[in-house]
Design a protein around this motif. Structure first.
Motif, PDB file in Angstrom:
ATOM      1  N   VAL A  78       0.703  -1.193  -0.011  1.00 23.54           N
ATOM      2  CA  VAL A  78      -0.077  -0.104  -0.026  1.00 23.54           C
ATOM      3  C   VAL A  78       0.812   1.301  -0.139  1.00 23.54           C
ATOM      4  CG1 VAL A  78      -1.711   1.597   1.218  1.00 23.54           C
ATOM      5  CG2 VAL A  78      -1.649  -1.197   1.124  1.00 23.54           C
ATOM      6  N   VAL A  79       2.102   1.162   0.707  1.00 17.68           N
ATOM      7  CA  VAL A  79       3.064   2.360   0.742  1.00 17.68           C
ATOM      8  C   VAL A  79       3.541   2.609  -0.491  1.00 17.68           C
ATOM      9  CG1 VAL A  79       5.150   3.052   1.656  1.00 17.68           C
ATOM     10  CG2 VAL A  79       3.439   2.123   3.219  1.00 17.68           C
ATOM     11  N   GLY A  80       4.003   1.501  -1.131  1.00 12.79           N
ATOM     12  CA  GLY A  80       4.475   1.532  -2.493  1.00 12.79           C
ATOM     13  C   GLY A  80       3.564   2.035  -3.569  1.00 12.79           C
ATOM     14  N   ALA A  81       2.318   1.452  -3.529  1.00 10.38           N
ATOM     15  CA  ALA A  81       1.101   1.963  -4.486  1.00 10.38           C
ATOM     16  C   ALA A  81       0.981   3.677  -4.461  1.00 10.38           C
ATOM     17  CB  ALA A  81       0.247   1.235  -4.349  1.00 10.38           C
ATOM     18  N   THR A  82       0.967   3.805  -3.067  1.00  7.15           N
ATOM     19  CA  THR A  82       0.607   5.325  -2.772  1.00  7.15           C
ATOM     20  C   THR A  82       1.533   6.273  -3.457  1.00  7.15           C
ATOM     21  OG1 THR A  82      -0.638   4.675  -0.713  1.00  7.15           O
ATOM     22  CG2 THR A  82      -0.106   6.993  -0.998  1.00  7.15           C
ATOM     23  N   LEU A  83       2.879   5.931  -3.021  1.00  5.79           N
ATOM     24  CA  LEU A  83       3.896   6.792  -3.490  1.00  5.79           C
ATOM     25  C   LEU A  83       3.915   6.833  -4.951  1.00  5.79           C
ATOM     26  CD1 LEU A  83       7.011   5.422  -1.063  1.00  5.79           C
ATOM     27  CD2 LEU A  83       5.835   7.736  -1.072  1.00  5.79           C
ATOM     28  N   VAL A 278      -3.545   7.153   3.578  1.00 10.42           N
ATOM     29  CA  VAL A 278      -3.080   7.817   2.290  1.00 10.42           C
ATOM     30  C   VAL A 278      -3.331   9.424   2.442  1.00 10.42           C
ATOM     31  CG1 VAL A 278      -3.820   8.241  -0.169  1.00 10.42           C
ATOM     32  CG2 VAL A 278      -3.902   5.928   0.933  1.00 10.42           C
ATOM     33  N   ILE A 279      -4.356   9.927   2.724  1.00  6.35           N
ATOM     34  CA  ILE A 279      -4.696  11.454   2.998  1.00  6.35           C
ATOM     35  C   ILE A 279      -3.548  12.143   3.509  1.00  6.35           C
ATOM     36  CG2 ILE A 279      -6.123  13.360   3.725  1.00  6.35           C
ATOM     37  CD1 ILE A 279      -7.289  11.615   1.646  1.00  6.35           C
ATOM     38  N   PRO A 280      -3.030  11.859   4.932  1.00  9.76           N
ATOM     39  CA  PRO A 280      -2.004  12.681   5.411  1.00  9.76           C
ATOM     40  C   PRO A 280      -0.667  12.571   4.620  1.00  9.76           C
ATOM     41  CG  PRO A 280      -3.128  11.479   7.018  1.00  9.76           C
ATOM     42  CD  PRO A 280      -3.621  10.763   5.924  1.00  9.76           C
ATOM     43  N   LEU A 281      -0.447  11.214   4.212  1.00 12.38           N
ATOM     44  CA  LEU A 281       0.638  10.838   3.267  1.00 12.38           C
ATOM     45  C   LEU A 281       0.631  11.872   2.032  1.00 12.38           C
ATOM     46  CD1 LEU A 281       3.527   9.500   2.936  1.00 12.38           C
ATOM     47  CD2 LEU A 281       2.433   7.582   1.858  1.00 12.38           C
ATOM     48  N   GLY A 282      -0.507  11.895   1.502  1.00 14.42           N
ATOM     49  CA  GLY A 282      -0.617  12.694   0.191  1.00 14.42           C
ATOM     50  C   GLY A 282      -0.438  14.128   0.285  1.00 14.42           C
ATOM     51  N   ALA A 283      -0.729  14.531   1.602  1.00 20.33           N
ATOM     52  CA  ALA A 283      -0.419  16.093   1.812  1.00 20.33           C
ATOM     53  C   ALA A 283       0.931  16.528   1.951  1.00 20.33           C
ATOM     54  CB  ALA A 283      -0.925  16.149   3.242  1.00 20.33           C
ATOM     55  N   THR A 284       1.764  15.316   1.965  1.00 19.31           N
ATOM     56  CA  THR A 284       3.414  15.507   1.920  1.00 19.31           C
ATOM     57  C   THR A 284       3.819  15.346   0.521  1.00 19.31           C
ATOM     58  OG1 THR A 284       3.569  14.996   4.294  1.00 19.31           O
ATOM     59  CG2 THR A 284       5.414  14.860   3.027  1.00 19.31           C
ATOM     60  N   ILE A 285       3.337  14.529  -0.171  1.00 19.78           N
ATOM     61  CA  ILE A 285       3.916  13.916  -1.385  1.00 19.78           C
ATOM     62  C   ILE A 285       3.318  14.119  -2.476  1.00 19.78           C
ATOM     63  CG2 ILE A 285       5.147  11.753   0.044  1.00 19.78           C
ATOM     64  CD1 ILE A 285       3.421   9.916  -1.217  1.00 19.78           C
ATOM     65  N   VAL A 381      -6.262   9.899  -5.272  1.00 21.27           N
ATOM     66  CA  VAL A 381      -5.398   8.992  -5.080  1.00 21.27           C
ATOM     67  C   VAL A 381      -5.674   8.049  -4.015  1.00 21.27           C
ATOM     68  CG1 VAL A 381      -3.106   8.769  -4.069  1.00 21.27           C
ATOM     69  CG2 VAL A 381      -3.396  10.695  -5.534  1.00 21.27           C
ATOM     70  N   ALA A 382      -6.511   8.605  -2.808  1.00 18.70           N
ATOM     71  CA  ALA A 382      -7.030   7.606  -2.147  1.00 18.70           C
ATOM     72  C   ALA A 382      -7.991   6.671  -2.467  1.00 18.70           C
ATOM     73  CB  ALA A 382      -7.716   8.453  -0.821  1.00 18.70           C
ATOM     74  N   ALA A 383      -8.898   7.101  -3.444  1.00 21.72           N
ATOM     75  CA  ALA A 383      -9.773   6.177  -4.138  1.00 21.72           C
ATOM     76  C   ALA A 383      -9.020   5.221  -4.998  1.00 21.72           C
ATOM     77  CB  ALA A 383     -10.721   6.788  -4.841  1.00 21.72           C
ATOM     78  N   ILE A 384      -8.082   5.737  -5.639  1.00 20.63           N
ATOM     79  CA  ILE A 384      -7.345   4.562  -6.559  1.00 20.63           C
ATOM     80  C   ILE A 384      -6.647   3.674  -5.381  1.00 20.63           C
ATOM     81  CG2 ILE A 384      -5.204   4.392  -8.061  1.00 20.63           C
ATOM     82  CD1 ILE A 384      -6.094   7.266  -9.115  1.00 20.63           C
ATOM     83  N   ILE A 385      -6.058   4.010  -4.301  1.00 20.66           N
ATOM     84  CA  ILE A 385      -5.484   2.863  -3.434  1.00 20.66           C
ATOM     85  C   ILE A 385      -6.432   1.843  -3.102  1.00 20.66           C
ATOM     86  CG2 ILE A 385      -4.048   2.834  -1.548  1.00 20.66           C
ATOM     87  CD1 ILE A 385      -2.534   3.956  -3.998  1.00 20.66           C
ATOM     88  N   ASP A 386      -7.384   2.564  -2.604  1.00 14.96           N
ATOM     89  CA  ASP A 386      -8.616   1.738  -1.977  1.00 14.96           C
ATOM     90  C   ASP A 386      -9.135   0.667  -2.945  1.00 14.96           C
ATOM     91  OD1 ASP A 386     -10.484   0.797  -0.483  1.00 14.96           O
ATOM     92  OD2 ASP A 386     -12.021   2.573  -0.473  1.00 14.96           O
ATOM     93  N   ALA A 387      -9.412   1.159  -4.280  1.00 15.96           N
ATOM     94  CA  ALA A 387      -9.579   0.024  -5.220  1.00 15.96           C
ATOM     95  C   ALA A 387      -8.380  -0.939  -5.439  1.00 15.96           C
ATOM     96  CB  ALA A 387      -9.767   0.713  -6.696  1.00 15.96           C
ATOM     97  N   TYR A 388      -7.264  -0.607  -5.230  1.00 15.44           N
ATOM     98  CA  TYR A 388      -6.041  -1.253  -5.477  1.00 15.44           C
ATOM     99  C   TYR A 388      -6.113  -2.628  -4.303  1.00 15.44           C
ATOM    100  CZ  TYR A 388      -1.236  -2.744  -5.125  1.00 15.44           C
ATOM    101  OH  TYR A 388      -0.126  -3.531  -5.122  1.00 15.44           O
ATOM    102  N   GLU A 389      -6.283  -1.685  -3.265  1.00 15.62           N
ATOM    103  CA  GLU A 389      -6.165  -2.752  -1.902  1.00 15.62           C
ATOM    104  C   GLU A 389      -7.280  -3.727  -1.841  1.00 15.62           C
ATOM    105  OE1 GLU A 389      -6.087  -3.861   2.488  1.00 15.62           O
ATOM    106  OE2 GLU A 389      -7.723  -2.979   1.233  1.00 15.62           O
ATOM    107  N   GLN A 390      -8.434  -3.179  -2.263  1.00 13.52           N
ATOM    108  CA  GLN A 390      -9.558  -4.419  -2.505  1.00 13.52           C
ATOM    109  C   GLN A 390      -9.323  -5.379  -3.568  1.00 13.52           C
ATOM    110  OE1 GLN A 390     -13.627  -2.690  -2.868  1.00 13.52           O
ATOM    111  NE2 GLN A 390     -12.689  -0.790  -1.985  1.00 13.52           N
TER     112      GLN A 390
END
Length: 396
Positions: A78-83, A278-285, A381-390
């Protein structure tokens, strides 16, 4: 918003002083007085600019190293996908901005450079402060130290770079941001004194409009992808995120908008544990809006200044790739991202002090719109990661 008002006041003051000098010339009592005032403004620009450029390597070193050291708390995939998604979004946004700005900007200026119509104004004093290190060594050192700290979890070193970041951020907020209006006033006084300022302002107005339009084009594309993956209406998802957009317009801070972004993302049906990560990490990256602005503005600056040629696709791609990393954990103060990104522009596009001054003025003028685009895009981004994790869960 107070900073923006002060920058506008600085631009107006600089144009007024330099414009009067350009009209009356350097002869007679009035000309002598105006020459003295203009040279005071230009001297102010020289002294303050030396200090601003002295701090840039520290911004790059401490912010990047500190930001990288904190990436990676959560499931590895999930971390790798978010990045990956955040970085691809930033890269795509920058390439879109480059394509559009490369087409639009030369046509605004008639595909010609703005000529210098008068003699350059010399400052009374040139105050040179050599930086402790060049931009590229600071960038390489920040990457190396940040990655090693992240892997080895060196708490003492992480604390050192965190505190270094705090010190640098304090200097940005309490010193640099406060002197920026005076620095910008000096830049525009020098331009107005040579008769080139109004051509430049025309380009500035258009590039700001282009950047804001591109923000919404990119948000629409992001939510189209996110909606297709979650099988939701992308426009309804984007509408749900509008409170986060308008909150960021007021706060001019991704971090300060996190609570609103989180609540709206969850209202879009994104699962709580995914949104909370994802949201707090996205605020940074995730800085797609800021990247659109910086790329658009850099093309505009290179169009209006005669010493620059339009960069090619591969050259600009390299710059965008670096911007996506350099602005990691950019300070939560107005103009912080452009201060961090200016090192890349100097090292890779050869930007000088005048070019960086234009970039600062342009960026701060729309900082709130870029920040709003960043945080609103975090929901996609969070929605895309949610779909990926599911999808991962179904496979397992």
């Amino acid at each position: 918003m107070k900073l923006l008002a002060k920058l506008i006041a600085g631009i107006i003051a600089g144009i007024a002083v330099g414009g009067i000098y350009y009209l009356v010339g350097d002869g007679g009592a009035m000309g002598t007085v105006m020459e003295f005032i203009v040279r005071v403004f230009v001297t102010m620009q020289s002294v303050l600019g030396a200090f601003i450029f002295f701090t840039i390597p520290f911004i790059i070193l401490f912010f990047i190293a500190s930001g990288i050291s904190k990436i990676g708390t959560g499931s590895g995939k999930v971390v790798g996908a978010t990045l990956g998604v955040a970085y691809l979004s930033t890269l795509g946004a920058g390439l879109l901005a480059f394509a559009v700005a490369s087409f639009v900007m030369p046509r605004i200026t008639g595909d010609s450079e703005v000529p210098a119509e008068g003699a350059e104004i010399a400052p009374y004093l040139e105050f040179d402060i050599p930086p402790v290190m060049d931009i590229l060594p600071a960038l390489v050192l920040a990457f190396a130290v940040g990655i090693v700290m992240n892997i080895l979890k060196l708490d003492l070193m992480i604390k050192f770079f965190d505190q270094g970041k705090d010190i640098t951020e304090f200097i940005i907020e309490k010193v640099i941001i406060r002197i920026l209006p005076f620095y910008i006033a000096g830049v525009f006084a020098g331009m107005a004194a040579t008769g080139t300022v109004f051509d430049t302002l025309l380009v500035f107005g258009v590039v700001l409009l282009v950047a804001i339009l591109l923000h919404w084009v990119w948000l629409t594309l992001q939510y189209t992808i996110a909606g297709s993956l979650l099988k939701q209406n992308p426009f309804k998802m984007l509408k749900t995120m509008l409170p986060a957009y308008f909150t960021a317009l007021g706060t001019m801070s991704s971090a300060a908008t996190i609570p609103v972004t989180l609540s709206r993302a969850k209202k879009n049906g994104i699962r709580e544990r995914i949104a909370d990560f994802v949201i707090p990490l996205g605020a940074t990256i995730h800085l797609s809006g800021s990247t659109i602005t910086i790329v658009s503005c850099s093309i505009a600056v290179m169009t209006i200044l005669p010493e620059y040629d339009m960069p090619g696709l591969w050259e600009m791609t390299g710059v965008i790739l670096l911007l996506g990393v350099v602005m990691i954990a950019a300070p939560g103060v107005p103009g912080g991202a452009i201060m961090a990104a200016s090192g890349v522009l100097m090292a890779n596009l050869g930007f000088n002090e005048a070019a960086v001054a234009f970039m600062i003025a342009l960026y701060v003028a729309q900082d709130s719109f870029g920040t709003a685009t960043n945080v609103t895009g975090d929901g996609a981004v969070a929605a895309i990661i949610d779909a990926y994790e599911q999808k991962l869960n179904k496979k397992s």
